[in-house]
Design an enzyme around this catalytic site. Structure first.
Site, PDB file in Angstrom:
ATOM      1  N   LYS A  59       0.959  -1.127   0.120  1.00  0.00           N
ATOM      2  CA  LYS A  59      -0.011  -0.180   0.025  1.00  0.00           C
ATOM      3  C   LYS A  59       0.708   1.194   0.092  1.00  0.00           C
ATOM      4  O   LYS A  59       0.307   2.307  -0.329  1.00  0.00           O
ATOM      5  CB  LYS A  59      -0.829   0.076   1.188  1.00  0.00           C
ATOM      6  CG  LYS A  59      -0.465  -0.188   2.467  1.00  0.00           C
ATOM      7  CD  LYS A  59       0.075   1.123   3.249  1.00  0.00           C
ATOM      8  CE  LYS A  59       0.904   1.147   4.171  1.00  0.00           C
ATOM      9  NZ  LYS A  59       1.252   2.312   4.796  1.00  0.00           N
ATOM     10  N   ASP A  87      -5.872  -0.142   5.531  1.00  0.00           N
ATOM     11  CA  ASP A  87      -4.728   0.555   5.604  1.00  0.00           C
ATOM     12  C   ASP A  87      -4.429   1.536   4.168  1.00  0.00           C
ATOM     13  O   ASP A  87      -4.077   2.409   4.137  1.00  0.00           O
ATOM     14  CB  ASP A  87      -3.592  -0.525   5.746  1.00  0.00           C
ATOM     15  CG  ASP A  87      -2.196   0.106   5.953  1.00  0.00           C
ATOM     16  OD1 ASP A  87      -2.435   1.446   6.442  1.00  0.00           O
ATOM     17  OD2 ASP A  87      -1.121  -0.516   6.298  1.00  0.00           O
ATOM     18  N   ARG A 126       3.986   9.348   5.207  1.00  0.00           N
ATOM     19  CA  ARG A 126       5.194   9.898   4.476  1.00  0.00           C
ATOM     20  C   ARG A 126       5.078   9.440   3.072  1.00  0.00           C
ATOM     21  O   ARG A 126       5.585  10.377   2.280  1.00  0.00           O
ATOM     22  CB  ARG A 126       6.104   9.285   5.415  1.00  0.00           C
ATOM     23  CG  ARG A 126       6.270   9.776   6.641  1.00  0.00           C
ATOM     24  CD  ARG A 126       7.737   9.128   7.444  1.00  0.00           C
ATOM     25  NE  ARG A 126       7.663   7.555   7.407  1.00  0.00           N
ATOM     26  CZ  ARG A 126       7.309   7.054   8.476  1.00  0.00           C
ATOM     27  NH1 ARG A 126       6.546   7.650   9.375  1.00  0.00           N
ATOM     28  NH2 ARG A 126       7.259   5.717   8.660  1.00  0.00           N
TER      29      ARG A 126
END
Length: 342
Positions: free
Chosen positions: A191, A244, A255
């Protein structure tokens, strides 16, 4: 609830979150850090001023730079080290391991040259069998702010899954269980790639229709790749998969999303890496997964497109146009028959 002795290796944002949860739940917890300057600062301020400024840590949480002593004193060990240094730290800790130690990776990445998953590195480098991983939509600042969240612990060892649940569960953080280690682990690693893509899309102000298509095609692509490696496709419908993916591809706290946004805004990869304080695993994962998929003959147009944008200097427009004009493919992976099976 029984009391466990817990060690967390790594002083990044998520390692700090795990250590703080365990200590706040009454478990004797030590956070190991490599950086002596960061160690001194955290001991003095009882805060991770580098990665989680403004969040006070449990007064019971202890800090150490002695790796072997930290590991030897623990029952349950969380390894929160970036993938590029993961093997080296686990190898260095090996003299302190005991057969009853439980090792849990929290790192969402793959080793660059070997394509080893972190659970495989744990087993290889430690020689131990009680191995697990945790993954899920776990943005560190939200958890530190006690916003409701959940994670998934995956292991074949039921007692390890129970231990992680006891250690981390509280009124705002729920731990779910799974036995599909590869599926949960690959969800977390893959992901990151698509979070970079989402950041690029956001920088170009692409619409909600585009974002919805990107997320669903990402889910199809990552599950297709993972199933080739032995994962259970149903894992991708859960918290570690689509949960997620949704969180990481939607949040500026991610990030990897930040990296994608910077790329989409015209910054070079070198500038981005220099500016970013923490590791964005997605950049390394794009490179590693692209070559692995090519070697295995797995179709991954989003990964190939991102690779061309980041490493070959192609324009986003040309890459998207090629994708849009590509031949028809299945909407939901595993539904249409494979070629030759009609």
């Amino acid at each position: 609830m029984s009391t466990l002795r817990v060690a967390v290796l790594g002083g990044g944002s998520f390692g700090t979150v795990i250590a703080n949860l365990a200590a706040s739940n009454g478990h004797a917890t030590t956070l190991w850090l490599r950086d002596p300057e960061q160690l001194a600062d955290m001991r003095a301020s009882h805060e991770n001023t580098r990665y989680l400024p403004g969040f006070a840590l449990s007064p019971e949480l202890k800090f150490s730079d002695d790796l072997l002593a930290t590991v030897a004193a623990a029952d349950l060990i969380f390894v929160s080290i970036p993938s590029k240094a993961f093997r080296a730290v686990v190898t260095a800790a090996k003299p302190a391991f005991r057969p009853d130690h439980m090792l849990v990776s929290t790192t969402k990445g793959v080793e660059k040259d070997s394509f080893a998953l972190m659970s495989e590195i744990l087993r290889e480098a430690s020689g131990l069998e009680r191995i697990g991983v945790i993954s899920g939509p776990n943005l560190a600042k939200e958890i530190m702010a006690k916003q409701i969240a959940g994670t998934v612990v995956a292991s074949a060892d039921e007692s390890l899954r129970d231990a992680v649940h006891e250690t981390l569960s509280c009124t705002f953080f729920r731990v779910f269980a799974n036995t599909d280690v590869y599926g949960v682990e690959l969800s977390g690693a893959l992901k990151n790639i698509y979070a970079v893509a989402s950041g690029i899309a956001a920088a170009h102000k692409l619409g909600e229709n585009t974002r919805a298509m990107l997320l669903t095609r990402s889910l199809a692509e990552m599950s297709r790749f993972a199933v080739h490696l032995g994962a259970n496709p149903l894992t991708f419908l859960g918290l570690a998969g689509v949960g997620d993916l949704l969180a990481t591809c939607s949040s500026s706290l991610s990030r990897n999303y930040q990296v994608g946004f910077a790329i989409g805004s015209g910054q070079s990869l070198e500038e981005i890496v220099e500016d970013l304080e923490q590791t964005a695993e997605g950049i390394n994962t794009i490179h590693t997964v692209k070559h692995k998929a090519d070697a295995m003959g797995i179709r991954m147009p989003l990964v190939n497109g991102l690779y061309d944008v980041i490493y070959n200097g192609k324009s986003l427009y040309d890459v998207v146009l090629a994708m849009m004009l590509a031949s028809q493919s299945s909407d939901v992976e595993f539904v249409l028959p494979k070629p030759g099976e009609e």
